[in-house]
Design a protein around this motif. Structure first.
Motif, PDB file in Angstrom:
ATOM      1  N   UNK A  41       0.800  -1.414  -0.088  1.00 15.44           N
ATOM      2  CA  UNK A  41       0.205   0.128  -0.041  1.00 15.44           C
ATOM      3  C   UNK A  41       0.816   1.330  -0.156  1.00 15.44           C
ATOM      4  N   UNK A  42       1.892   1.306   0.817  1.00 15.45           N
ATOM      5  CA  UNK A  42       2.918   2.498   0.958  1.00 15.45           C
ATOM      6  C   UNK A  42       3.710   2.719  -0.349  1.00 15.45           C
ATOM      7  N   UNK A  43       3.944   1.473  -0.772  1.00 13.74           N
ATOM      8  CA  UNK A  43       4.827   1.582  -2.038  1.00 13.74           C
ATOM      9  C   UNK A  43       4.099   1.908  -3.273  1.00 13.74           C
ATOM     10  N   UNK A  44       2.751   1.600  -3.238  1.00 19.38           N
ATOM     11  CA  UNK A  44       1.906   2.049  -4.474  1.00 19.38           C
ATOM     12  C   UNK A  44       1.698   3.790  -4.715  1.00 19.38           C
ATOM     13  N   UNK A  45       1.972   4.558  -3.360  1.00 16.15           N
ATOM     14  CA  UNK A  45       1.739   5.728  -3.397  1.00 16.15           C
ATOM     15  C   UNK A  45       2.870   6.230  -2.582  1.00 16.15           C
ATOM     16  N   UNK A  46       4.310   6.174  -3.052  1.00 19.89           N
ATOM     17  CA  UNK A  46       5.353   6.893  -2.525  1.00 19.89           C
ATOM     18  C   UNK A  46       5.254   8.234  -2.005  1.00 19.89           C
ATOM     19  N   UNK A  47       5.568   8.811  -0.846  1.00 19.33           N
ATOM     20  CA  UNK A  47       5.646  10.232  -0.692  1.00 19.33           C
ATOM     21  C   UNK A  47       4.185  10.571  -0.011  1.00 19.33           C
ATOM     22  N   UNK A  48       3.212   9.373  -0.075  1.00 16.43           N
ATOM     23  CA  UNK A  48       1.832   9.941   0.402  1.00 16.43           C
ATOM     24  C   UNK A  48       1.886   9.565   1.936  1.00 16.43           C
ATOM     25  N   UNK A  49       1.271  10.234   2.743  1.00 22.56           N
ATOM     26  CA  UNK A  49       1.152   9.775   4.343  1.00 22.56           C
ATOM     27  C   UNK A  49      -0.159   9.101   4.427  1.00 22.56           C
TER      28      UNK A  49
ATOM     29  N   UNK B 179      13.635   4.777   4.857  1.00 23.68           N
ATOM     30  CA  UNK B 179      12.615   4.258   3.923  1.00 23.68           C
ATOM     31  C   UNK B 179      11.029   4.638   4.569  1.00 23.68           C
ATOM     32  N   UNK B 180      10.867   3.864   5.650  1.00 21.69           N
ATOM     33  CA  UNK B 180       9.649   3.827   5.996  1.00 21.69           C
ATOM     34  C   UNK B 180       9.294   4.716   7.459  1.00 21.69           C
ATOM     35  N   UNK B 181       8.731   6.036   6.943  1.00 22.69           N
ATOM     36  CA  UNK B 181       9.104   7.150   7.770  1.00 22.69           C
ATOM     37  C   UNK B 181       7.631   7.318   8.521  1.00 22.69           C
ATOM     38  N   UNK B 182       8.075   7.637   9.872  1.00 22.76           N
ATOM     39  CA  UNK B 182       6.626   8.231  10.792  1.00 22.76           C
ATOM     40  C   UNK B 182       6.463   9.685  10.363  1.00 22.76           C
ATOM     41  N   UNK B 183       5.303   9.849  10.067  1.00 24.76           N
ATOM     42  CA  UNK B 183       4.757  11.408   9.841  1.00 24.76           C
ATOM     43  C   UNK B 183       4.059  11.546  11.194  1.00 24.76           C
ATOM     44  N   UNK B 184       4.484  12.250  12.094  1.00 19.69           N
ATOM     45  CA  UNK B 184       4.068  12.511  13.674  1.00 19.69           C
ATOM     46  C   UNK B 184       2.734  13.201  13.437  1.00 19.69           C
ATOM     47  N   UNK B 185       1.759  12.864  14.239  1.00 18.62           N
ATOM     48  CA  UNK B 185       0.540  12.928  14.191  1.00 18.62           C
ATOM     49  C   UNK B 185      -0.220  12.575  13.273  1.00 18.62           C
ATOM     50  N   UNK B 186       0.167  11.756  12.165  1.00 19.26           N
ATOM     51  CA  UNK B 186      -0.436  11.330  11.081  1.00 19.26           C
ATOM     52  C   UNK B 186      -0.538   9.930  11.017  1.00 19.26           C
ATOM     53  N   UNK B 187       0.672   9.279  10.640  1.00 27.20           N
ATOM     54  CA  UNK B 187       0.944   7.929  10.526  1.00 27.20           C
ATOM     55  C   UNK B 187       2.319   7.782   9.782  1.00 27.20           C
ATOM     56  N   UNK B 188       2.264   6.877   8.742  1.00 26.42           N
ATOM     57  CA  UNK B 188       3.356   6.455   8.011  1.00 26.42           C
ATOM     58  C   UNK B 188       3.475   7.014   6.463  1.00 26.42           C
ATOM     59  N   UNK B 189       4.693   6.802   5.919  1.00 23.21           N
ATOM     60  CA  UNK B 189       4.706   7.112   4.370  1.00 23.21           C
ATOM     61  C   UNK B 189       6.247   6.425   4.098  1.00 23.21           C
ATOM     62  N   UNK B 190       6.257   6.198   2.900  1.00 27.76           N
ATOM     63  CA  UNK B 190       7.269   5.470   2.220  1.00 27.76           C
ATOM     64  C   UNK B 190       8.029   6.485   1.538  1.00 27.76           C
ATOM     65  N   UNK B 191       9.219   6.831   1.827  1.00 31.84           N
ATOM     66  CA  UNK B 191       9.816   7.755   1.323  1.00 31.84           C
ATOM     67  C   UNK B 191      10.307   7.691  -0.281  1.00 31.84           C
ATOM     68  N   UNK B 192      10.092   8.624  -0.990  1.00 32.00           N
ATOM     69  CA  UNK B 192      10.257   8.517  -2.433  1.00 32.00           C
ATOM     70  C   UNK B 192      11.648   7.888  -2.822  1.00 32.00           C
ATOM     71  N   UNK B 193      12.656   8.358  -2.172  1.00 34.72           N
ATOM     72  CA  UNK B 193      14.354   7.893  -2.634  1.00 34.72           C
ATOM     73  C   UNK B 193      14.669   7.264  -1.598  1.00 34.72           C
ATOM     74  N   UNK B 194      14.051   6.668  -0.488  1.00 32.32           N
ATOM     75  CA  UNK B 194      14.741   6.146   0.553  1.00 32.32           C
ATOM     76  C   UNK B 194      15.381   6.954   1.561  1.00 32.32           C
ATOM     77  N   UNK B 195      15.039   8.170   1.350  1.00 32.42           N
ATOM     78  CA  UNK B 195      15.195   9.203   2.470  1.00 32.42           C
ATOM     79  C   UNK B 195      16.323  10.052   2.226  1.00 32.42           C
ATOM     80  N   UNK B 196      16.646  11.147   2.788  1.00 34.91           N
ATOM     81  CA  UNK B 196      17.580  12.031   2.499  1.00 34.91           C
ATOM     82  C   UNK B 196      19.015  11.676   2.692  1.00 34.91           C
ATOM     83  N   UNK B 197      19.160  10.582   3.633  1.00 36.81           N
ATOM     84  CA  UNK B 197      20.591  10.078   3.875  1.00 36.81           C
ATOM     85  C   UNK B 197      20.705   8.878   3.332  1.00 36.81           C
ATOM     86  N   UNK B 198      19.740   8.250   2.319  1.00 33.48           N
ATOM     87  CA  UNK B 198      19.780   6.949   1.866  1.00 33.48           C
ATOM     88  C   UNK B 198      21.089   6.725   1.127  1.00 33.48           C
ATOM     89  N   UNK B 199      21.771   5.627   1.008  1.00 32.66           N
ATOM     90  CA  UNK B 199      22.976   5.412   0.074  1.00 32.66           C
ATOM     91  C   UNK B 199      22.728   5.417  -1.226  1.00 32.66           C
TER      92      UNK B 199
END
Length: 234
Positions: free
Chosen positions: A164-172, A214-234
């Motif tokens: 579900x998260x991977x189908x809409x990356x970046x969406x919380x 990758x799998x990021x907590x959106x505080x006060x909302x829920x979770x999302x999958x970072x579009x590129x693996x996150x800002x510090x992703x290798x």
């Protein structure tokens, strides 16, 4: 849909009642009464779904779940007289897909089984075959997950959340939204079910689970999958 279902329940009257209701639904059933027999029967003829009582003699239901889920992607519905949230979350953490507390209506159990089977079938037949997000690949046709080319084993519940998260990356997504998207887990389950799946997924797809990229907590909302693996992703 007709399925081959293994019932592991030490109460013989209860096991027979469950068997009759599931067979009335069109399923084929096998019944065992202890944990060792459940493991042996599953390994001999892998069922489509396991109805598993936690309080089994010999090897208890939690250990049965732990052993079998390391060997195969097997949908599991747990039965137990334990009704605490910690027991529920432990069962889900070990790979169960749903959890029914005793006493329960056999018709409710049949409905739960139907839901889990449908969810597993949807995951196997989804039209979009794969989602690729920053080195993470979720293939809904093959029901496979790869991270940087390496295969990752997930439970059906974990896979449903990740797909579900991977189908809409970046969406919380809120926890209720994720519960709804993955088909729900019944009346005993709260949003913490999603938290457990996310915790387990982070152990499997993150280099540092305590510092997820990758799998990021959106505080006060829920979770999302970072579009590129996150800002510090290798």
């Amino acid at each position: 849909m007709s399925a081959r279902i293994l019932i592991a329940e030490d109460d013989r009257k209860q096991a027979d009642l469950v068997r009759r209701y599931l067979e009335r639904e069109g399923h084929r059933t096998t019944v065992v009464h202890d944990g060792r027999a459940a493991i042996d029967e599953a390994r001999g003829r892998w069922p489509d779904l396991l109805v598993l009582d936690l309080m089994l003699p010999g090897v208890d239901g939690l250990d049965v779940c732990r052993v079998l889920r390391t060997e195969r992607d097997l949908p599991i519905v747990m039965l137990t007289a334990r009704a605490t949230e910690d027991d529920l979350l432990l069962g889900l953490a070990l790979g169960a897909d749903d959890y029914v507390t005793k006493p329960y209506s056999p018709r409710e159990l049949v409905a739960r089984v139907r839901t889990v089977l449908r969810r597993a079938a949807r995951a196997m037949t989804a039209e979009t075959t794969a989602h690729s997000v920053g080195g993470l690949v979720v293939d809904t046709e093959r029901h496979e997950v790869h991270v940087d080319g390496a295969p990752v084993d997930t439970t059906p519940g974990e896979f449903a959340v990740l797909a579900c998260l991977a189908a809409s990356p970046g969406r919380a997504f809120t926890r209720p939204m994720l519960l709804e998207r993955v088909g729900g887990f019944g009346r005993d389950v709260t949003g913490r079910t999603i938290d457990v799946h996310v915790m387990n997924l982070r152990r499997k797809i993150e280099r540092e689970p305590t510092r997820p990229r990758r799998l990021i907590t959106v505080f006060g909302v829920g979770y999302k999958l970072a579009r590129d693996g996150g800002p510090d992703a290798p």
